[in-house]
Design an enzyme around this catalytic site. Structure first.
Site, PDB file in Angstrom:
ATOM      1  N   GLY A 187       6.876 -16.877  30.027  1.00 49.01           N
ATOM      2  CA  GLY A 187       7.625 -17.455  28.913  1.00 49.01           C
ATOM      3  C   GLY A 187       6.845 -17.503  27.623  1.00 49.01           C
ATOM      4  N   SER A 188       7.400 -17.010  26.524  1.00 49.03           N
ATOM      5  CA  SER A 188       6.637 -16.942  25.294  1.00 49.03           C
ATOM      6  C   SER A 188       7.501 -16.450  24.138  1.00 49.03           C
ATOM      7  CB  SER A 188       5.436 -16.019  25.497  1.00 49.03           C
ATOM      8  OG  SER A 188       5.847 -14.857  26.167  1.00 49.03           O
ATOM      9  N   ARG A 189       6.832 -15.915  23.104  1.00 50.81           N
ATOM     10  CA  ARG A 189       7.523 -15.488  21.894  1.00 50.81           C
ATOM     11  C   ARG A 189       6.857 -14.225  21.340  1.00 50.81           C
ATOM     12  NH1 ARG A 189      10.170 -17.540  17.173  1.00 50.81           N
ATOM     13  NH2 ARG A 189       9.213 -16.842  15.234  1.00 50.81           N
TER      14      ARG A 189
END
Length: 204
Positions: A167-169
Site C-alpha cells: 500500500g502506497s502512493r
C-alpha cells in the site's frame, strides 16, 4: 498430517490453519506481476501504478521538475498490483531515495514528509528534451520501496521499474513544456502501464 488430524478435533486450531492459508493466499496475490502491453501512440504518459487517481495538482517552479507543471497522484491499496512501471520512454537521470515518516498516504502531509524515491527521467519529444519525474512514496503500512533502476539506463513506456510493498502512493510529474492534457479524473481507477494519464498537447 498430524496438524490436519488435530484441526479436525480442535475448532481453534482449524481457525488458525485457515487464517494462515488466507494470509499465504493474500501474499501470493500481492506479489502478482501480470504482463502489461503499452498502449500504441506517441506522446502518451501511462500510469506508473495500479490504483485510483487521488489528486491532480498544478506545480510551480519549486517542484522536483524545477519548472511549472502538473502532478498526478495515484493511491494504491493493499489489494492492487504493486509492480510500478515507466510512464514513458526516457533516460534515467537520477534515482534519489529520501528517508522520512510513514504517514497514511491519504494525509496531505505525506507527499512531503514520507520516505520516498524520486526517479528523474529525460524524455524526448518534438526534438526537445523534457524533465519527467516519478515519485514512489511509502505509506502507513508500506515500509519498503524497491527501485530497479540506475542513472543512464534507457526505459521504454510500461517497463517495470520497481514496487512498493503493502500500500502506497505514486506521483507522476509532467512539465508545462509538454502542454500535457490530463486524460483522467480524481477517483478514476487506473492500471500501471495501460491507463493513459496524460497526452502531449497538440502542436508539440
Amino acid at each position: 498430517v498430524s496438524a490436519w488430524a488435530a484441526a479436525r478435533f480442535s475448532p481453534w486450531l482449524w481457525a488458525l490453519v485457515a487464517c494462515e492459508l488466507a494470509v499465504w493466499a493474500w501474499l501470493v496475490a500481492f506479489f502478482r506481476d501480470p504482463e502489461r502491453l503499452a498502449p500504441p501512440g506517441d506522446g502518451l504518459f501511462v500510469s506508473p501504478a495500479d490504483g485510483r487517481v487521488s489528486d491532480i495538482t498544478p506545480l510551480g517552479t519549486d517542484s522536483l521538475l524545477g519548472c511549472p507543471g502538473v502532478q498526478i497522484g495515484v493511491f494504491m491499496n493493499v489489494f492492487n498490483v504493486h509492480v510500478n512501471r515507466a510512464p514513458c520512454d526516457g533516460e534515467v537521470v537520477s534515482v534519489t531515495h529520501r528517508d522520512g515518516a510513514f504517514l497514511d498516504v491519504r494525509d496531505p502531509r505525506a507527499s512531503e514528509r514520507n520516505e520516498s524515491t524520486a526517479i528523474r527521467l529525460r524524455h524526448r519529444h518534438g526534438g526537445r528534451e523534457h524533465p519527467v519525474v516519478v515519485r514512489q512514496i511509502a505509506g502507513l503500512v508500506a515500509r519498503r520501496i524497491v527501485t530497479d533502476l540506475a542513472a543512464g539506463q534507457t526505459l521504454r513506456r510500461s517497463q517495470r521499474i520497481g514496487m512498493i510493498k503493502f500500500g502506497s502512493r505514486l506521483e507522476l510529474l509532467l512539465p508545462e513544456s509538454l502542454a500535457a492534457e490530463v486524460r483522467v479524473s480524481v477517483g478514476q481507477k487506473v492500471r500501471a502501464g495501460r491507463t493513459v494519464l496524460a497526452e502531449v498537447g497538440r502542436g508539440l
